[in-house]
Design an enzyme around this catalytic site. Structure first.
Site, PDB file in Angstrom:
ATOM      1  CG  HIS A  87      12.739   9.667   1.190  1.00 53.65           C
ATOM      2  ND1 HIS A  87      14.225   9.669   0.870  1.00 53.65           N
ATOM      3  CD2 HIS A  87      12.532   9.810   2.377  1.00 53.65           C
ATOM      4  CE1 HIS A  87      14.449   9.489   2.210  1.00 53.65           C
ATOM      5  NE2 HIS A  87      13.669   9.617   3.323  1.00 53.65           N
ATOM      6  CE  LYS A 124      11.753   3.667   6.129  1.00 52.84           C
ATOM      7  NZ  LYS A 124      13.044   3.775   5.566  1.00 52.84           N
ATOM      8  CB  SER A 171       8.065   8.800   4.204  1.00 59.73           C
ATOM      9  OG  SER A 171       8.658  10.143   3.695  1.00 59.73           O
ATOM     10  CG  ASP A 204      10.643   4.443  -1.966  1.00 58.33           C
ATOM     11  OD1 ASP A 204      10.844   3.263  -1.428  1.00 58.33           O
ATOM     12  OD2 ASP A 204      11.252   5.420  -1.322  1.00 58.33           O
ATOM     13  CG  HIS A 253       7.420   4.526   4.942  1.00 60.45           C
ATOM     14  ND1 HIS A 253       8.040   4.509   6.100  1.00 60.45           N
ATOM     15  CD2 HIS A 253       8.152   5.232   3.995  1.00 60.45           C
ATOM     16  CE1 HIS A 253       8.837   5.475   6.195  1.00 60.45           C
ATOM     17  NE2 HIS A 253       9.080   6.068   5.148  1.00 60.45           N
ATOM     18  CD  GLU A 270       7.839   8.635  -0.379  1.00 56.51           C
ATOM     19  OE1 GLU A 270       7.192   8.243   0.825  1.00 56.51           O
ATOM     20  OE2 GLU A 270       8.282   9.814  -0.429  1.00 56.51           O
ATOM     21  CG  ASN A 298      10.341   4.435   9.922  1.00 55.46           C
ATOM     22  OD1 ASN A 298       9.400   4.838  10.230  1.00 55.46           O
ATOM     23  ND2 ASN A 298      11.436   5.016   9.291  1.00 55.46           N
TER      24      ASN A 298
END
Length: 385
Positions: free
Chosen positions: A133, A237, A178, A203, A206, A174, A47
């Site tokens: 997640h 990440k 992910s 979140d 990513h 998110e 990541n």
């Protein structure tokens, strides 16, 4: 202990294709090229989206931080005091995310475990996307609040759950998921949470560093960042380091300092890490960050003809194969061809949704990408769906 029959459980996982084991890596490596036992692979599972983890700037910042602060922090920040590096990083993160304050944690998982139970509890309601997640799911369970789950990105179900929710209501999603690499419909989710008087935690693990102006994430890219109540993210990440953060109002951060157990009852991350994270944030926000994001997007586009895209320029490209056996076989063939792409299986993803999860970095070269395209074509000719 003999009654627990752990050995039988382990054997069952082996038979089911769910066995996992650690892969020792040689000391000399980067996040893009790795070695083990004399063999080398190009890594398409990291990541480290912008390739900062092994960059000269981050190496130098860490070295400088260790020289200034030493190797550890000593204890919890509430016990032995807070290093200036932590406070400076939190001020910079709050400015970056457009919030009044921020708080850093030892990991993104710790952010979730500390934040969610501190804000909601018995008598309250958490509504979260089915594909959230594991850290968000575990934190929701730990809170004691009533948990309601809506099918992935299903806005109609989300609104029905909001209309019947009791107590304080927290919606969790998110921004970039992910395992699938797709995006949440944040504009619509924001509109629904405001209509029903709920709070929203997003979140951006990513998306930060990858999307939006200065890499501020998907919410900023869509222009709804000011309407998100709780901005969760990671330093592990695109930042190329380790740790996590929660950016929110001053009152929320003060609450977490007093109530977030994963912040209060753990040794603080090394201040050298916070020092280096400030340098990473400076890079993300500047011309270097823009150049790396452009390179990352170009790399993603180069692979999309073989791997159906996500509709936005995220860096996660899933190749869903279905069975654990098919995913393991494809992963092994790519391993033999010199590519590290572990298969993702239950319980990380649902049964029947085993996959290869390819992650792209700005540090991948054209030669890396073209070689992977060739290897994927060869694996496909051996029966990969």
């Amino acid at each position: 202990m003999s009654d627990w029959n752990i050995e039988a459980q382990l054997e069952q996982w082996r038979v089911q294709g769910l066995w996992r084991e650690l892969r020792p890596l040689d000391d000399e490596m980067t996040c893009i090229t790795v070695r083990s036992g004399g063999r080398g692979w190009v890594n398409f599972s990291s990541n480290d989206y912008l390739g900062l983890a092994n960059s000269a700037e981050i190496r130098e910042a860490l070295t400088e931080g260790v020289a200034k602060y030493g190797g550890g922090s000593g204890a919890s920040r509430l016990v032995c005091g807070t290093h200036r590096a932590h406070l400076d990083l939190e001020e910079a993160l709050a400015d970056f995310k457009g919030t009044a304050a921020a708080l850093t944690f030892s990991s993104g998982f710790a952010v979730a475990l500390g934040t969610i139970p501190a804000l909601v509890g018995a008598g309250d309601t958490i509504i979260l996307d089915k594909l959230c997640h594991a850290s968000l799911v575990d934190a929701a369970r730990l809170s004691g609040a009533t948990i309601r789950v809506f099918p992935h990105n299903h806005l109609e179900k989300l609104e029905r759950l909001l209309s019947t929710a009791k107590g304080r209501v927290l919606v969790i999603t998110e921004s970039i998921f992910s395992m699938d690499g797709d995006a949440a419909p944040l504009r619509e989710i924001v509109a629904l949470k405001e209509k029903h008087g709920a709070w929203l935690l997003v979140d951006e693990a990513h998306a930060v560093g990858v999307l939006g102006p200065q890499g501020r994430g998907l919410a900023a890219d869509l222009g709804v960042d000011r309407q998100v109540d709780l901005h969760m993210g990671t330093l592990s990440k695109a930042f190329g380091l380790s740790g996590g953060y929660l950016a929110a109002s001053r009152a929320v951060i003060d609450l977490l300092v007093n109530r977030a157990r994963s912040f209060i009852y753990t040794t603080a991350p090394p201040p050298a890490l916070a020092h280096a994270a400030q340098q990473a944030l400076h890079l993300l926000r500047g011309e270097r960050g823009d150049a790396l994001r452009n390179k990352l997007q170009a790399n993603v586009q180069r692979l999309l003809p073989l791997l159906p895209g996500t509709g936005i320029q995220a860096a996660i490209l899933p190749l869903i194969l279905g069975s654990e056996e098919a995913a393991m076989q494809a992963s092994q063939e790519l391993n033999n061809a010199g590519f590290l792409i572990p298969c993702i299986r239950f319980p990380t993803v649902a049964r029947g949704r085993a996959r290869l999860r390819l992650t792209v970095s700005a540090a991948h070269t054209m030669a890396h990408l073209d070689a992977l395209k060739g290897a994927l074509s060869t694996v496909a000719s051996h029966g990969m769906p």
